[in-house]
Design an enzyme around this catalytic site. Structure first.
Site, PDB file in Angstrom:
ATOM      1  N   LYS A  94      32.454  35.524  46.937  1.00 32.00           N
ATOM      2  CA  LYS A  94      31.242  35.887  47.790  1.00 32.00           C
ATOM      3  C   LYS A  94      30.104  35.564  46.643  1.00 32.00           C
ATOM      4  CE  LYS A  94      29.509  37.128  51.645  1.00 32.00           C
ATOM      5  NZ  LYS A  94      29.810  36.468  52.860  1.00 32.00           N
TER       6      LYS A  94
ATOM      7  N   HIS B 182      32.262  37.328  35.739  1.00 30.19           N
ATOM      8  CA  HIS B 182      31.070  37.286  36.832  1.00 30.19           C
ATOM      9  C   HIS B 182      29.827  36.772  36.600  1.00 30.19           C
ATOM     10  CE1 HIS B 182      33.844  40.646  38.090  1.00 30.19           C
ATOM     11  NE2 HIS B 182      33.359  40.386  39.243  1.00 30.19           N
TER      12      HIS B 182
ATOM     13  N   CYS C 145      29.803  38.784  31.347  1.00 25.08           N
ATOM     14  CA  CYS C 145      31.168  38.690  31.612  1.00 25.08           C
ATOM     15  C   CYS C 145      31.580  37.229  31.939  1.00 25.08           C
ATOM     16  CB  CYS C 145      31.588  39.696  32.649  1.00 25.08           C
ATOM     17  SG  CYS C 145      33.204  39.515  33.612  1.00 25.08           S
TER      18      CYS C 145
ATOM     19  N   HIS D  85      41.373  36.388  49.782  1.00 20.33           N
ATOM     20  CA  HIS D  85      42.245  37.546  50.250  1.00 20.33           C
ATOM     21  C   HIS D  85      43.166  37.387  51.537  1.00 20.33           C
ATOM     22  CE1 HIS D  85      38.022  39.263  49.298  1.00 20.33           C
ATOM     23  NE2 HIS D  85      38.846  39.700  48.226  1.00 20.33           N
TER      24      HIS D  85
ATOM     25  N   LYS E 142      35.950  28.394  41.888  1.00 16.79           N
ATOM     26  CA  LYS E 142      36.840  29.761  42.580  1.00 16.79           C
ATOM     27  C   LYS E 142      36.071  30.277  43.686  1.00 16.79           C
ATOM     28  CE  LYS E 142      38.507  34.267  41.665  1.00 16.79           C
ATOM     29  NZ  LYS E 142      38.459  35.715  41.132  1.00 16.79           N
TER      30      LYS E 142
ATOM     31  N   CYS F 181      34.001  43.950  37.210  1.00 17.49           N
ATOM     32  CA  CYS F 181      35.464  43.869  36.722  1.00 17.49           C
ATOM     33  C   CYS F 181      35.884  45.477  36.928  1.00 17.49           C
ATOM     34  CB  CYS F 181      35.825  43.471  35.602  1.00 17.49           C
ATOM     35  SG  CYS F 181      35.560  41.708  35.185  1.00 17.49           S
TER      36      CYS F 181
ATOM     37  N   HIS G 200      37.056  37.121  52.286  1.00  9.82           N
ATOM     38  CA  HIS G 200      37.212  35.772  52.313  1.00  9.82           C
ATOM     39  C   HIS G 200      38.421  35.125  52.585  1.00  9.82           C
ATOM     40  CE1 HIS G 200      37.973  35.443  48.025  1.00  9.82           C
ATOM     41  NE2 HIS G 200      36.795  36.148  47.584  1.00  9.82           N
TER      42      HIS G 200
HETATM   43 ZN   LIG Z   1      33.162  41.064  35.221  1.00 12.67          ZN
END
Ligand SMILES: [Zn+2]
Length: 520
Positions: free
Chosen positions: A308, A158, A155, A24, A305, A133, A21
């Site tokens: 995807k 995530h 997490c 990167h 942030k 991660c 995306h």
């Molecule tokens: Zn994570």
């Protein structure tokens, strides 16, 4: 910067579980711009990028897609990651994959070296693991889940549940390096940048370091631990080694000593791996630590942030198909302070494209060249009769050349571009005030017309040299239209205003054409 010196710069190697995306592409462009700049300063600049292909997450993604992990990685590298480099015009010197033999073999050498030197031991590990991660999480890294995960610990990055894992592992004695790391941050304040990132790393290490589990035995998609092939190397430990295996560690000592140490450009979410674990690994191996680790900010879309998983991922080609790669590079490097978070919006991109690239720079170039064609038959006037206004432009060329170079040495890319843009703006103001089209009406003003067009052409050439790392396509076209000698990328950027001009201009198409389509 000093000519002849080595400047080795890296991007993170990107995880091939998904397609790129714009986040990167942002990292790639920043590292590429810096490499191009240093190359044009006469340095031995070397840009490395690549892909990270091991680990449980790749194995799961590949299995879910009915292919082997290597087949999955090959597919993503060829259809997504290498094309990304073309999309945003990256001039990398190497592309490493962690499945390359040169990486696997020499990563094993590194590991064996640490094992033989007593930096690795066998232990038991139990902890919460985030597959996203690819790392064990400390309790402080977990938050209360929401939605379908309510009542569970998830997490913080995530927002997904973690798994409780228990395994026999090999451990790296990272805890023994805390004092040396703190001394490194103290002695070399530039080692971790920007300052906020540095402070965060220091306070993290001051809390004390745990030893690092560096192997996994619950799956086998990775580099085998050389003395125990029932274990594969922890994917981060494996991945970090790409920076030296690509530079010749273990097999090309001459290349390695020429290139290493590197400047690492990373996103701030992976700063700890690069500023804590990585230098500790190198210290253990008796190798020099990186020159600098720079953590850039996140791209935000609607305040979140870009990723995807948050469904805000934008493919870089969505932008470049309409605006071109130069505009992509310019926009993200100019609009966002490098090191800070920055918001992307189609409106801001469109507005800057029109006002800064098309009207500011592109139109300046077209007008000046068209006037040399119209009033001088394309022959660049030669004159020595200058006024204060002409001398002021010359002074600005020198001033912004120095200011931009100084900003680049601090990795303040946005400041470097802003400095150069002072010359764009001054030249536009100069043309408006000097009115060459008015001077052209009276043969008595011929000398003055020559001086104005000469000054404007000189300024444009300086811009082509200074902006070549930022907008390479446009600058190559401009350079050729100005009759510059050789390639613009071969011109010394630290003395941009000394460029050697040609005798004639040739017509120049619009560098940044008007965009009619509605975007977004
Ligand atoms: Zn994570």
């Amino acid at each position: 910067m000093s000519a002849g010196a080595s400047f080795y710069i890296t991007t993170p190697i990107f995880y091939v579980n998904d397609v790129p995306h714009i986040g990167h592409a942002y990292t790639e462009v920043a590292a590429d711009l810096l490499a191009r700049w240093h190359r044009q300063a006469g340095e031995d600049a070397w840009l490395l990028t690549g892909t990270d292909e091991h680990g449980q997450k790749i194995l799961r993604t590949a299995t879910a897609n009915g292919v082997t992990p290597k087949e999955w990685a090959d597919r993503l590298v060829e259809t997504a990651w290498k094309p990304l480099l073309k999309t945003v015009d990256i001039k990398n010197d190497d592309f490493i994959r962690t499945t390359d033999e040169r990486h696997e073999v020499n990563a094993q050498k590194f590991l064996q070296h640490l094992y033989d030197a007593g930096h690795i031991y066998t232990g038991e590990y139990e902890g919460f693991y985030c597959v996203g991660c690819e790392e064990y999480k400390q309790p402080s890294d977990l938050i209360e889940g929401t939605g379908e995960f309510i009542g569970q610990q998830v997490c913080a990055i995530h927002s997904l549940p973690v798994e409780l894992l228990h395994e026999k592992n090999y451990f790296f004695r990272m805890s023994t390096f805390a004092e040396r790391l703190l001394a490194l941050y103290e002695d070399d304040p530039d080692f971790v940048q920007p300052a906020a990132a540095r402070n965060e790393v220091i306070s993290f290490v001051k809390q004390g370091l745990s030893d690092l589990s560096i192997s996994r035995s619950s799956f086998d998609w990775g580099i085998k631990v050389p003395w125990d092939d029932s274990h594969v190397v922890y994917v981060w430990f494996d991945a970090l080694l790409n920076y030296i295996t690509a530079a010749g560690y273990g097999q090309d000592d001459e290349k390695f000593s020429r290139l290493w140490p590197a400047t690492h450009i990373v996103g701030k979410d992976i700063l700890r791996f690069h500023a804590v674990i990585w230098p500790a690994m190198l210290m253990a191996a008796g190798l020099p630590v990186p020159r600098r680790v720079f953590g850039h900010g996140w791209l935000l879309v609607g305040g979140e942030k870009m990723s995807k998983s948050k469904l805000t991922g934008i493919a870089p080609s969505q932008i470049t198909d309409t605006f071109g790669s130069d505009a992509f590079r310019y926009y993200f490097m100019r609009a966002i302070s490098f090191g800070q978070d920055g918001s992307f919006s189609w409106e801001d991109l469109s507005a800057r494209y029109q006002s800064e690239l098309a009207n500011g720079f592109g139109n300046l170039a077209s007008r000046v060249i068209a006037m040399v064609v119209r009033y001088c038959d394309g022959e660049i006037p030669v004159t020595t009769a200058f006024t204060d206004a002409d001398a002021a432009i010359r002074a600005t060329e020198i001033r912004v050349t120095d200011a931009a170079g100084e900003a680049i040495s601090r990795l303040a890319i946005h400041e470097a571009i802003a400095s150069v843009w002072e010359l764009v703006d001054e030249l536009n103001g100069y043309i408006t005030i000097q009115e060459p089209w008015g001077l052209a009406k009276d043969p008595a003003d011929r000398d003055r017309l020559d001086a104005v067009l000469f000054t404007a052409v000189r300024g444009l050439g300086t811009l082509a040299v200074l902006l070549s790392p930022v907008v390479p396509e446009a600058c190559a076209k401009l350079w050729s239209a100005l009759g510059g000698e050789g390639l613009v990328t071969d011109q010394r950027i630290d003395r941009a205003w000394e460029w050697t001009g040609g005798t004639h201009v040739s017509p120049l198409e619009a560098l940044f054409p008007r965009i009619e389509a509605t975007v977004g």
